[in-house]
Design a protein around this motif. Structure first.
Motif, PDB file in Angstrom:
ATOM      1  N   ALA A  73       0.832  -1.199   0.000  1.00  0.00           N
ATOM      2  CA  ALA A  73       0.000   0.000   0.000  1.00  0.00           C
ATOM      3  C   ALA A  73       0.864   1.245   0.000  1.00  0.00           C
ATOM      4  O   ALA A  73       2.043   1.208   0.383  1.00  0.00           O
ATOM      5  CB  ALA A  73      -0.904   0.020   1.237  1.00  0.00           C
ATOM      6  N   VAL A  74       0.280   2.346  -0.417  1.00  0.00           N
ATOM      7  CA  VAL A  74       0.946   3.639  -0.314  1.00  0.00           C
ATOM      8  C   VAL A  74       0.921   4.064   1.140  1.00  0.00           C
ATOM      9  O   VAL A  74      -0.099   3.911   1.824  1.00  0.00           O
ATOM     10  CB  VAL A  74       0.222   4.685  -1.208  1.00  0.00           C
ATOM     11  CG1 VAL A  74       0.741   6.087  -0.924  1.00  0.00           C
ATOM     12  CG2 VAL A  74       0.391   4.332  -2.678  1.00  0.00           C
ATOM     13  N   VAL A  75       2.035   4.612   1.617  1.00  0.00           N
ATOM     14  CA  VAL A  75       2.170   5.009   3.019  1.00  0.00           C
ATOM     15  C   VAL A  75       2.529   6.480   3.091  1.00  0.00           C
ATOM     16  O   VAL A  75       3.487   6.927   2.430  1.00  0.00           O
ATOM     17  CB  VAL A  75       3.260   4.173   3.716  1.00  0.00           C
ATOM     18  CG1 VAL A  75       3.449   4.625   5.150  1.00  0.00           C
ATOM     19  CG2 VAL A  75       2.928   2.694   3.635  1.00  0.00           C
ATOM     20  N   ARG A  76       1.774   7.231   3.876  1.00  0.00           N
ATOM     21  CA  ARG A  76       2.132   8.631   4.100  1.00  0.00           C
ATOM     22  C   ARG A  76       3.323   8.669   5.051  1.00  0.00           C
ATOM     23  O   ARG A  76       3.352   7.991   6.071  1.00  0.00           O
ATOM     24  CB  ARG A  76       0.963   9.421   4.696  1.00  0.00           C
ATOM     25  CG  ARG A  76       1.369  10.872   4.914  1.00  0.00           C
ATOM     26  CD  ARG A  76       0.228  11.794   5.070  1.00  0.00           C
ATOM     27  NE  ARG A  76       0.770  13.134   5.311  1.00  0.00           N
ATOM     28  CZ  ARG A  76       0.076  14.090   5.868  1.00  0.00           C
ATOM     29  NH1 ARG A  76      -1.165  13.884   6.233  1.00  0.00           N
ATOM     30  NH2 ARG A  76       0.631  15.261   6.055  1.00  0.00           N
ATOM     31  N   LEU A  77       4.312   9.491   4.719  1.00  0.00           N
ATOM     32  CA  LEU A  77       5.503   9.650   5.529  1.00  0.00           C
ATOM     33  C   LEU A  77       5.364  10.868   6.418  1.00  0.00           C
ATOM     34  O   LEU A  77       4.783  11.874   6.016  1.00  0.00           O
ATOM     35  CB  LEU A  77       6.737   9.792   4.629  1.00  0.00           C
ATOM     36  CG  LEU A  77       6.980   8.633   3.658  1.00  0.00           C
ATOM     37  CD1 LEU A  77       8.119   8.976   2.710  1.00  0.00           C
ATOM     38  CD2 LEU A  77       7.258   7.347   4.404  1.00  0.00           C
ATOM     39  N   ARG A  78       5.902  10.798   7.564  1.00  0.00           N
ATOM     40  CA  ARG A  78       5.897  11.939   8.484  1.00  0.00           C
ATOM     41  C   ARG A  78       6.874  12.980   7.945  1.00  0.00           C
ATOM     42  O   ARG A  78       7.762  12.677   7.165  1.00  0.00           O
ATOM     43  CB  ARG A  78       6.339  11.503   9.873  1.00  0.00           C
ATOM     44  CG  ARG A  78       5.452  10.427  10.463  1.00  0.00           C
ATOM     45  CD  ARG A  78       5.047  10.817  11.861  1.00  0.00           C
ATOM     46  NE  ARG A  78       4.254   9.791  12.482  1.00  0.00           N
ATOM     47  CZ  ARG A  78       2.935   9.742  12.453  1.00  0.00           C
ATOM     48  NH1 ARG A  78       2.262  10.647  11.802  1.00  0.00           N
ATOM     49  NH2 ARG A  78       2.270   8.795  13.067  1.00  0.00           N
ATOM     50  N   ALA A  79       6.722  14.211   8.419  1.00  0.00           N
ATOM     51  CA  ALA A  79       7.625  15.291   8.004  1.00  0.00           C
ATOM     52  C   ALA A  79       9.061  14.862   8.228  1.00  0.00           C
ATOM     53  O   ALA A  79       9.401  14.325   9.286  1.00  0.00           O
ATOM     54  CB  ALA A  79       7.325  16.565   8.793  1.00  0.00           C
ATOM     55  N   GLY A  80       9.882  15.070   7.214  1.00  0.00           N
ATOM     56  CA  GLY A  80      11.289  14.687   7.295  1.00  0.00           C
ATOM     57  C   GLY A  80      11.513  13.217   7.037  1.00  0.00           C
ATOM     58  O   GLY A  80      12.616  12.744   7.035  1.00  0.00           O
ATOM     59  N   GLY A  81      10.400  12.459   6.769  1.00  0.00           N
ATOM     60  CA  GLY A  81      10.511  11.024   6.570  1.00  0.00           C
ATOM     61  C   GLY A  81      10.709  10.590   5.169  1.00  0.00           C
ATOM     62  O   GLY A  81      10.817  11.258   4.228  1.00  0.00           O
TER      63      GLY A  81
END
Length: 88
Positions: A80-88
């Motif tokens: 699945a597509v995963v949202r990354l945290r800021a700076g991730g």
């Protein structure tokens, strides 16, 4: 070689959403009511993505939209597509 794209001030100050799209990092910003997508290289350089995100897609729908668009790139390790945290 990927050319570095200098973002206009309006894009540099926009909210940036980052996603792991089946192993490829995509950054998405909304500028003047239009989504702009960028592929992010391992060196951090960006290049315009070759797909369009319709303006009616809401920010909380981006991951699902990208998943639907690129689902053929899924693998057993990346399902699945995963949202990354800021700076991730």
């Amino acid at each position: 070689m990927t050319a570095r794209v200098e973002l206009p001030v309006s894009e540099r100050t926009a909210q940036v959403y980052r996603f792991d799209v089946f192993g490829r990092i995509v950054a998405v910003t909304k500028v003047r009511d239009a989504w702009q997508a960028w592929f992010v290289g391992e060196d951090g350089k960006r290049r315009h993505a070759d797909f369009v995100i319709p303006a009616f897609i809401e920010a909380d729908e981006l991951a699902q939209y990208l998943d639907d668009l690129f689902h053929e790139s899924a693998s057993p390790d990346r399902v699945a597509v995963v949202r990354l945290r800021a700076g991730g």
